[in-house]
Design an enzyme around this catalytic site. Structure first.
Site, PDB file in Angstrom:
ATOM      1  N   GLY A 189     -33.871  10.602  10.792  1.00  0.00           N
ATOM      2  CA  GLY A 189     -32.502  10.159  10.563  1.00  0.00           C
ATOM      3  C   GLY A 189     -31.728   9.859  11.834  1.00  0.00           C
ATOM      4  N   ASP A 190     -32.167  10.428  12.945  1.00  0.00           N
ATOM      5  CA  ASP A 190     -31.573  10.123  14.251  1.00  0.00           C
ATOM      6  C   ASP A 190     -32.697  10.200  15.284  1.00  0.00           C
ATOM      7  OD1 ASP A 190     -29.791   9.513  16.266  1.00  0.00           O
ATOM      8  OD2 ASP A 190     -28.953  11.535  16.401  1.00  0.00           O
ATOM      9  N   ALA A 191     -33.693   9.363  15.088  1.00  0.00           N
ATOM     10  CA  ALA A 191     -34.923   9.405  15.875  1.00  0.00           C
ATOM     11  C   ALA A 191     -34.705   8.773  17.247  1.00  0.00           C
ATOM     12  CB  ALA A 191     -36.054   8.703  15.135  1.00  0.00           C
ATOM     13  N   CYS A 192     -34.087   9.533  18.121  1.00  0.00           N
ATOM     14  CA  CYS A 192     -33.841   9.046  19.475  1.00  0.00           C
ATOM     15  C   CYS A 192     -34.525   9.981  20.470  1.00  0.00           C
ATOM     16  CB  CYS A 192     -32.356   8.925  19.752  1.00  0.00           C
ATOM     17  SG  CYS A 192     -31.416  10.435  19.494  1.00  0.00           S
TER      18      CYS A 192
END
Length: 248
Positions: free
Chosen positions: A170-173
């Protein structure tokens, strides 16, 4: 009053306060009353992911009152991928792609993140005038947020038709993927508040732009390592336009 053994961490975009235990073994997130539901959702996701056998944090403590809530988790060893030295970045690509692929292949996820809800979230951020222009791609800054949102809505039917639902971070950084600095093996994912079933391209799009913007590396090698020889560029573009509108 905050105990002296907890040190503030200067990061994050929400009202939740983050503290690190002085000995580095744990982190605490403290949310005000209006943020309890969001923090509870993150707690549940940390618990679920830990139960799958994936490396990562463990829930150590949870407390809740009318004033807010506190979540304490164990620290994940390793370093955020964003902090790897230049000479290790290319070598880290196989580990990063394998980490996402392993996450995406997990079965029986109880959490969902329907695209319709994500688009509604973006619409709310745009309505409130809360879009952060720093999160937008260079080519999108020339347009008003309302125009970007309309483009998202125009492409939404295609994205829904072609979606491949998997367990997405969902926030693959890069800051949210921790690696062993020597072996470059995955040590865990952090910031799991958005984890849930979604199109795999929602994660892949974020990593593509991160690799280019932060490491100046083309994404072709990463996508090949992941298993995509011919990625759907239309879906990548859709999620790259949608994600910046959901933070605010």
């Amino acid at each position: 009053m905050r105990p002296p053994e907890w040190l503030p961490v200067e990061s994050g975009e929400s009202d939740t306060e983050v503290f690190r235990r002085a000995d580095g073994t744990a982190y605490a997130k403290i949310a005000p009353a209006h943020g309890v539901e969001e923090l509870r959702a993150e707690r549940d996701r940390v618990l679920w992911l830990a139960g799958t056998g994936m490396p990562g944090a463990q829930v150590l403590d949870w407390s809740e009152s009318d004033d807010g809530a506190r979540l304490v988790t164990s620290a994940v060893p390793g370093v955020p991928a964003i902090d790897l030295p230049v000479e290790k970045r290319q070598r880290a690509l196989p580990a990063i792609s394998a980490a996402l692929r392993t996450l995406h292949e997990l079965p029986d996820c109880p959490f969902t993140r329907p695209l319709s809800e994500v688009v509604d979230q973006a619409a709310d951020v745009v309505r409130r005038g809360a879009v952060n222009p720093d999160f937008l791609r260079d080519e999108d800054r020339q347009y008003r947020p309302e125009q970007l949102l309309q483009r998202v809505k125009d492409e939404q039917p295609y994205a829904e038709k072609t979606a491949e639902l998997v367990v997405c971070h969902g926030d693959a950084c890069l800051p949210n993927i921790l690696l062993d600095p020597e072996t470059l093996e995955l040590t865990g994912f952090i910031d799991l508040g958005r984890l849930g079933l979604a199109d795999r391209y929602s994660d892949l799009a974020l990593m593509v732009t991160q690799l280019l913007d932060e490491w100046d590396l083309p994404a072709d090698a990463f996508l090949r390592e992941y298993g995509l020889e011919e990625p759907d560029q239309r879906r990548l573009a859709f999620y790259l336009q949608l994600d910046p509108l959901t933070w605010g």
